[in-house]
Scaffold this motif. Structure first.
Motif, short mmCIF file in Angstrom:
data_model
loop_
_atom_site.label_atom_id
_atom_site.label_comp_id
_atom_site.label_asym_id
_atom_site.label_seq_id
_atom_site.Cartn_x
_atom_site.Cartn_y
_atom_site.Cartn_z
N VAL A 1 0.85 -1.20 0.00
CA VAL A 1 0.00 0.00 0.00
C VAL A 1 0.88 1.24 0.00
N LYS A 2 0.60 2.17 -0.90
CA LYS A 2 1.33 3.43 -0.97
C LYS A 2 0.36 4.58 -1.17
N LEU A 3 0.78 5.76 -0.75
CA LEU A 3 0.00 6.97 -0.99
C LEU A 3 0.50 7.63 -2.27
N LEU A 4 -0.39 7.83 -3.23
CA LEU A 4 -0.01 8.42 -4.52
C LEU A 4 -0.11 9.94 -4.54
N THR A 5 -0.85 10.49 -3.60
CA THR A 5 -1.08 11.94 -3.60
C THR A 5 -0.29 12.63 -2.49
N PHE A 6 0.99 12.28 -2.36
CA PHE A 6 1.86 12.92 -1.38
C PHE A 6 2.43 14.18 -2.04
N LYS A 7 1.65 15.25 -1.99
CA LYS A 7 2.09 16.51 -2.59
C LYS A 7 2.55 17.47 -1.51
N PHE A 8 3.52 18.29 -1.85
CA PHE A 8 4.02 19.31 -0.93
C PHE A 8 4.43 20.52 -1.76
N THR A 9 4.54 21.66 -1.10
CA THR A 9 4.86 22.91 -1.79
C THR A 9 6.07 23.57 -1.15
N VAL A 10 6.98 24.06 -1.98
CA VAL A 10 8.15 24.81 -1.52
C VAL A 10 8.12 26.18 -2.20
N ILE A 11 8.07 27.23 -1.40
CA ILE A 11 8.02 28.58 -1.95
C ILE A 11 8.99 29.48 -1.19
N GLY A 12 9.11 30.71 -1.65
CA GLY A 12 10.04 31.65 -1.02
C GLY A 12 11.37 31.65 -1.75
N GLU A 13 12.45 31.75 -0.99
CA GLU A 13 13.78 31.88 -1.56
C GLU A 13 14.39 30.53 -1.93
N VAL A 14 13.77 29.86 -2.91
CA VAL A 14 14.35 28.65 -3.49
C VAL A 14 14.43 28.87 -5.01
N ASN A 15 15.30 28.11 -5.65
CA ASN A 15 15.53 28.33 -7.08
C ASN A 15 14.36 27.89 -7.96
N HIS A 16 13.62 26.87 -7.52
CA HIS A 16 12.50 26.37 -8.32
C HIS A 16 11.27 26.18 -7.43
N PRO A 17 10.62 27.26 -7.00
CA PRO A 17 9.43 27.13 -6.16
C PRO A 17 8.31 26.44 -6.92
N GLY A 18 7.47 25.71 -6.17
CA GLY A 18 6.34 25.04 -6.80
C GLY A 18 5.81 23.91 -5.95
N THR A 19 4.84 23.20 -6.50
CA THR A 19 4.24 22.05 -5.83
C THR A 19 4.80 20.78 -6.46
N TYR A 20 5.24 19.85 -5.62
CA TYR A 20 5.89 18.62 -6.09
C TYR A 20 5.15 17.41 -5.53
N THR A 21 5.37 16.27 -6.19
CA THR A 21 4.79 15.00 -5.74
C THR A 21 5.91 14.08 -5.29
N ASN A 22 5.76 13.53 -4.09
CA ASN A 22 6.74 12.59 -3.54
C ASN A 22 6.19 11.18 -3.68
N PHE A 23 6.99 10.27 -4.24
CA PHE A 23 6.53 8.90 -4.45
C PHE A 23 7.09 7.93 -3.41
N ASN A 24 7.67 8.48 -2.33
CA ASN A 24 8.10 7.66 -1.20
C ASN A 24 7.13 7.87 -0.04
N ASN A 25 7.21 6.98 0.95
CA ASN A 25 6.31 7.11 2.09
C ASN A 25 6.79 8.11 3.12
N GLN A 26 8.01 8.66 2.93
CA GLN A 26 8.48 9.68 3.84
C GLN A 26 9.30 10.72 3.07
N LEU A 27 9.41 11.92 3.67
CA LEU A 27 10.12 13.02 3.02
C LEU A 27 10.59 13.98 4.10
N THR A 28 11.86 14.41 4.03
CA THR A 28 12.38 15.39 4.98
C THR A 28 12.35 16.77 4.36
N VAL A 29 12.44 17.79 5.21
CA VAL A 29 12.43 19.16 4.72
C VAL A 29 13.66 19.44 3.87
#
Length: 282
Positions: free
Chosen positions: A157-185
């Protein structure tokens, strides 16, 4: 005639001295501005206060579990020793369609969407209630249901809709999809192209929407305590905001400031030359 030549020679020397003084002042002013706005290496380093003398350090941290919400989309596959049964159970994940999970429309079509009543419908197993459960709990629920019909099934079982958003002072701001069950900042910021030269690594805000409301976590990417922060591991729908350094407006306007200073000194030096010329004995 000799008197006029000597007068012009003296005036030329004064003009040259004024030019040298002007250029020196301009250079010193610009150098002062540039050095005052420089960012040190320490300010660009992540986890800069880690003990560099230790080969290994350990920071215990319990990863938060995400609980499935309405309209989440799950990937579920069930395998047994019976090939025909596998094809029946996993018709959505056949070889010809498995690549579609990398496409947002494919995720919607081939994944199992959690209904507004909290269920997903699995072939042969029927409706399974998953709302509010973690992925580990759902795996056990599906296995218990599958044991009623199958012998020694393997459940994934996996979650397919693991979306997160990075904005502000980053080179490529936007909303991304993670295909793993965990993600660090740190991984999220890496997917966003890392922090820009104007980003403040000491001031990063994590927004976490929940059923009760939105939780906020302020983290310092240069502090080793980040590894034990509640904002270190991200959950689906988290938003990471990297704040700018205080000197960003100044740095952005630096060329304008340099032009103004140069123009000001040029005007002053020209005025002094004119005054010297007008006050020189005739």
């Amino acid at each position: 005639m000799h008197h006029i030549t000597a007068k012009l020679s003296g005036l030329t020397q004064k003009v040259n001295k004024m030019k040298i003084l002007r250029n020196t002042l301009i250079t010193l002013s610009i150098a002062t501005i540039v050095f005052s706005s420089c960012t040190s290496q320490k300010e660009l380093t992540y986890l800069s206060n880690l003990d560099t003398t230790s080969v290994q350090q350990f920071f215990p941290m319990e990863r938060p579990d995400y609980r499935i919400q309405y309209q989440d989309i799950l990937y579920v596959d069930i395998f047994t020793m019976n090939q025909e049964m596998n094809e029946l159970l996993n018709s959505r994940v056949s070889t010809s369609s498995s690549y579609m999970y990398r496409d947002p429309s494919g995720i919607y079509i081939y994944g199992y969407t959690v209904s507004d009543s909290g269920y997903i419908s699995i072939p042969m197993l029927g409706d399974v209630y998953v709302y509010g459960h973690t992925l580990g709990e759902i795996k056990q629920i599906v296995r218990k249901r599958a044991d009623e019909y199958l012998k020694n099934p393997t459940i994934n079982v996996k979650l397919l809709t693991f979306k997160f958003t990075v904005i502000g002072e980053v080179n490529h701001p936007g909303t991304y999809t993670n295909f793993n069950n965990q993600l660090t900042v740190l991984e999220a910021i890496g997917m966003g192209g890392d922090i820009t030269d104007y980003g403040n690594r000491k001031k990063v805000l994590v927004l976490r929407p929940t059923r009760e409301g939105t939780h906020t976590y302020r983290i310092n990417l240069q502090d080793k305590n980040l590894l034990q922060s509640q904002g270190y591991f991200l959950l689906p729908n988290d938003v990471v905001i990297v704040e700018p350094i205080k000197s960003k407006p100044f740095n952005l306007n630096l060329p304008t400031y340099a032009f103004i200073i140069s123009s000001l000194f040029s005007a002053i030096s020209t005025t002094l030359v004119l005054i010297a010329f007008l006050n020189s004995p005739r």
